[in-house]
Design a protein around this motif. Structure first.
Motif, mmCIF file in Angstrom:
data_model
loop_
_atom_site.group_PDB
_atom_site.id
_atom_site.type_symbol
_atom_site.label_atom_id
_atom_site.label_comp_id
_atom_site.label_asym_id
_atom_site.label_seq_id
_atom_site.Cartn_x
_atom_site.Cartn_y
_atom_site.Cartn_z
ATOM 1 N N ILE A 94 -115.082 20.594 4.000
ATOM 2 C CA ILE A 94 -113.747 20.615 4.593
ATOM 3 C C ILE A 94 -112.792 21.210 3.575
ATOM 4 C CG2 ILE A 94 -111.792 19.156 5.297
ATOM 5 C CD1 ILE A 94 -113.727 17.224 6.532
ATOM 6 N N ASN A 95 -111.837 22.005 4.068
ATOM 7 C CA ASN A 95 -110.786 22.525 3.205
ATOM 8 C C ASN A 95 -109.755 21.409 3.050
ATOM 9 O OD1 ASN A 95 -108.533 23.729 2.084
ATOM 10 N ND2 ASN A 95 -108.779 25.630 3.244
ATOM 11 N N TRP A 96 -109.914 20.612 1.992
ATOM 12 C CA TRP A 96 -109.071 19.433 1.813
ATOM 13 C C TRP A 96 -107.611 19.786 1.623
ATOM 14 C CZ3 TRP A 96 -110.803 15.144 3.555
ATOM 15 C CH2 TRP A 96 -112.178 14.915 3.575
ATOM 16 N N SER A 97 -107.338 20.879 0.949
ATOM 17 C CA SER A 97 -105.945 21.287 0.756
ATOM 18 C C SER A 97 -105.278 21.523 2.107
ATOM 19 C CB SER A 97 -105.863 22.565 -0.073
ATOM 20 O OG SER A 97 -106.332 22.342 -1.372
ATOM 21 N N GLU A 98 -105.954 22.223 2.989
ATOM 22 C CA GLU A 98 -105.403 22.497 4.315
ATOM 23 C C GLU A 98 -105.238 21.216 5.124
ATOM 24 O OE1 GLU A 98 -103.654 24.605 7.275
ATOM 25 O OE2 GLU A 98 -104.160 25.308 5.255
ATOM 26 N N GLU A 99 -106.212 20.333 5.031
ATOM 27 C CA GLU A 99 -106.121 19.060 5.766
ATOM 28 C C GLU A 99 -104.943 18.219 5.288
ATOM 29 O OE1 GLU A 99 -107.908 17.939 8.426
ATOM 30 O OE2 GLU A 99 -108.722 19.964 8.423
ATOM 31 N N PRO A 127 -109.362 7.898 -6.275
ATOM 32 C CA PRO A 127 -110.495 7.307 -7.002
ATOM 33 C C PRO A 127 -111.638 8.318 -7.178
ATOM 34 C CG PRO A 127 -109.727 5.841 -5.274
ATOM 35 C CD PRO A 127 -109.021 7.140 -5.084
ATOM 36 N N ARG A 128 -112.322 8.201 -8.289
ATOM 37 C CA ARG A 128 -113.426 9.112 -8.608
ATOM 38 C C ARG A 128 -114.499 9.106 -7.518
ATOM 39 N NH1 ARG A 128 -114.611 8.258 -14.149
ATOM 40 N NH2 ARG A 128 -113.236 10.005 -14.483
ATOM 41 N N GLU A 129 -114.817 7.933 -7.004
ATOM 42 C CA GLU A 129 -115.849 7.845 -5.960
ATOM 43 C C GLU A 129 -115.433 8.594 -4.691
ATOM 44 O OE1 GLU A 129 -118.984 6.717 -6.099
ATOM 45 O OE2 GLU A 129 -118.553 6.514 -8.240
ATOM 46 N N LEU A 130 -114.162 8.503 -4.359
ATOM 47 C CA LEU A 130 -113.672 9.230 -3.189
ATOM 48 C C LEU A 130 -113.802 10.731 -3.407
ATOM 49 C CD1 LEU A 130 -112.353 9.338 -0.429
ATOM 50 C CD2 LEU A 130 -110.127 9.094 -1.560
ATOM 51 N N LYS A 131 -113.476 11.194 -4.583
ATOM 52 C CA LYS A 131 -113.603 12.622 -4.915
ATOM 53 C C LYS A 131 -115.051 13.078 -4.768
ATOM 54 C CE LYS A 131 -112.365 16.572 -6.830
ATOM 55 N NZ LYS A 131 -111.453 17.530 -6.278
ATOM 56 N N LYS A 132 -115.984 12.254 -5.208
ATOM 57 C CA LYS A 132 -117.406 12.595 -5.071
ATOM 58 C C LYS A 132 -117.791 12.706 -3.601
ATOM 59 C CE LYS A 132 -119.030 10.428 -9.343
ATOM 60 N NZ LYS A 132 -119.844 9.330 -9.904
ATOM 61 N N GLU A 133 -117.315 11.772 -2.799
ATOM 62 C CA GLU A 133 -117.610 11.795 -1.360
ATOM 63 C C GLU A 133 -116.981 13.021 -0.693
ATOM 64 O OE1 GLU A 133 -119.647 9.751 0.390
ATOM 65 O OE2 GLU A 133 -120.153 8.895 -1.570
ATOM 66 N N MET A 134 -115.793 13.377 -1.109
ATOM 67 C CA MET A 134 -115.119 14.546 -0.544
ATOM 68 C C MET A 134 -115.913 15.824 -0.809
ATOM 69 S SD MET A 134 -111.178 13.647 -1.552
ATOM 70 C CE MET A 134 -110.518 15.249 -1.123
#
Length: 73
Positions: free
Chosen positions: A21-26, A9-16
């Motif tokens: 945090i390195n989201w790809s690594e996580e 969701p777009r809102e989740l992307k904004k929060e991320m």
């Protein structure tokens, strides 16, 4: 390395983006752990299936073998 994509969701992307945090690594670590967990579960299921096919031992068999081993010393 391969590329995998998915939608969120777009809102989740904004929060991320607000979190450092390195989201790809996580996500990579999470997927690796899930694969390991699946493999362990599958191996245990296979072991359980093999054990289920073994003949049943008579009651007291373990006690008998332990007693024989102790008496042989």
């Amino acid at each position: 390395m391969e590329v995998v994509s998915f939608r969120i969701p777009r809102e989740l992307k904004k929060e991320m983006k607000k979190i450092d945090i390195n989201w790809s690594e996580e996500v990579r670590k999470f997927i690796e752990e899930k694969v390991k967990e699946y493999k362990r579960k599958k191996a245990l299921e296979e072991i359980d299936a093999m054990l289920a096919n073994l003949p049943k031992a008579e009651k007291g068999t373990a006690r008998k073998y332990v007693r024989e081993d102790r008496d042989s010393n």
